[in-house]
Design a protein around this motif. Structure first.
Motif, PDB file in Angstrom:
ATOM      1  N   THR A 169       0.851  -1.184   0.000  1.00 37.14           N
ATOM      2  CA  THR A 169       0.000   0.000   0.000  1.00 37.14           C
ATOM      3  C   THR A 169       0.890   1.238   0.000  1.00 37.14           C
ATOM      4  O   THR A 169       2.116   1.124   0.082  1.00 37.14           O
ATOM      5  CB  THR A 169      -0.880   0.032   1.268  1.00 37.14           C
ATOM      6  OG1 THR A 169      -0.015   0.187   2.421  1.00 37.14           O
ATOM      7  CG2 THR A 169      -1.692  -1.255   1.409  1.00 37.14           C
ATOM      8  N   ARG A 196       1.247   3.288   2.358  1.00 34.58           N
ATOM      9  CA  ARG A 196       1.895   3.353   3.665  1.00 34.58           C
ATOM     10  C   ARG A 196       3.105   2.414   3.741  1.00 34.58           C
ATOM     11  O   ARG A 196       4.192   2.811   4.176  1.00 34.58           O
ATOM     12  CB  ARG A 196       0.891   3.005   4.766  1.00 34.58           C
ATOM     13  CG  ARG A 196       1.438   3.237   6.188  1.00 34.58           C
ATOM     14  CD  ARG A 196       0.454   2.707   7.224  1.00 34.58           C
ATOM     15  NE  ARG A 196      -0.865   3.280   7.074  1.00 34.58           N
ATOM     16  CZ  ARG A 196      -1.244   4.471   7.567  1.00 34.58           C
ATOM     17  NH1 ARG A 196      -0.356   5.212   8.242  1.00 34.58           N
ATOM     18  NH2 ARG A 196      -2.461   4.917   7.387  1.00 34.58           N
ATOM     19  N   THR A 197       2.918   1.161   3.315  1.00 32.46           N
ATOM     20  CA  THR A 197       4.010   0.194   3.424  1.00 32.46           C
ATOM     21  C   THR A 197       5.145   0.507   2.447  1.00 32.46           C
ATOM     22  O   THR A 197       6.319   0.291   2.768  1.00 32.46           O
ATOM     23  CB  THR A 197       3.492  -1.233   3.181  1.00 32.46           C
ATOM     24  OG1 THR A 197       2.819  -1.293   1.907  1.00 32.46           O
ATOM     25  CG2 THR A 197       2.539  -1.654   4.277  1.00 32.46           C
ATOM     26  N   ASP A 257      -4.025   2.684   3.203  1.00 31.30           N
ATOM     27  CA  ASP A 257      -3.943   1.241   3.416  1.00 31.30           C
ATOM     28  C   ASP A 257      -4.681   0.445   2.341  1.00 31.30           C
ATOM     29  O   ASP A 257      -4.990  -0.730   2.526  1.00 31.30           O
ATOM     30  CB  ASP A 257      -4.498   0.895   4.802  1.00 31.30           C
ATOM     31  CG  ASP A 257      -3.662   1.520   5.905  1.00 31.30           C
ATOM     32  OD1 ASP A 257      -2.420   1.377   5.864  1.00 31.30           O
ATOM     33  OD2 ASP A 257      -4.239   2.173   6.792  1.00 31.30           O
TER      34      ASP A 257
END
Length: 229
Positions: free
Chosen positions: A12, A14-15, A52
């Motif tokens: 995502t 975020r990651t 996410d």
């Protein structure tokens, strides 16, 4: 394997941002590799995804390629002794370049030693171009501005006299603007050439062919193996 190591279930925004930020490269030696990961993040930002939300397959393919290059940076070796000594004559050379997706600058030292000149990379910066479309000529000029800022930082540390600092670009348009009084150009160019002219002299700026410009490397896709070679 990388997902499992980081405890990540899906890719995502975020990651991906977390993974990219984990690369510690304060001097920019790995700019050519890290900037490709940042380019993927910029594309994801344009999709208006939630933080996410799983990224689309085509973007995941681009990210996995960028990630593999990030993993392989352990193979890159950079010599840290640049040959400087109080009794030796030293110069600083700043190279600037830009493409549609990335603009980059890099600083090299050139030490005239008894055994011959020693040249080494001191530091570099590569940035993703703004989302707003700009011409290549304007982006080349923006790279020159970044070059002057990097030059100030490097020369303050190494206390290099002005006559020993040289700036290089393969853009003849940028060289023309740098040698033109700011009042005779449009506002966009005026603001940027004004900063360049306040901190450097036109005589410090030189032309370098694209194929000999080291700042050209991060402006195009490159694998870690090519960087090592």
């Amino acid at each position: 394997e990388w997902k499992k190591f980081l405890g990540i279930e899906k890719w995502t925004k975020r990651t991906i941002l977390k993974t990219t930020a984990s690369t510690y490269d304060p001097l920019g030696f790995l700019s050519a590799i890290v900037v490709r990961a940042r380019a993927v993040i910029q594309k994801l930002w344009l999709l208006n995804l939630d933080w996410d939300e799983e990224i689309p397959p085509e973007n995941e393919e681009q990210w996995v390629t960028a990630l593999q290059n990030l993993i392989n940076i352990e193979n890159v070796k950079v010599p840290r002794w640049i040959g400087l000594a109080p009794e030796l004559d030293a110069e600083v050379h700043i190279f600037c370049d830009a493409s549609e997706s990335v603009y980059c600058v890099c600083a090299y030292s050139r030490v005239n030693s008894v055994g011959g000149p020693i040249s080494n990379l001191i530091t570099a910066k590569a940035r993703v171009t703004p989302i707003k479309n700009e011409s290549i000529s304007r982006l080349e000029l923006v790279a020159c501005v970044l070059g002057t800022r990097l030059g100030r930082a490097v020369t303050d540390i190494y206390e290099t006299p002005k006559e020993k600092i040289h700036f290089w670009t393969d853009s003849r348009n940028s060289l023309h603007w740098i040698n033109t009084p700011p009042k005779r150009v449009k506002v966009y160019v005026q603001n940027r050439t004004g900063e360049i002219q306040r901190t450097t002299d036109p005589i410090q700026w030189h032309h370098v062919p694209s194929e000999l410009n080291p700042a050209d490397i991060p402006t195009r896709p490159i694998d870690t193996d090519e960087l090592v070679g």
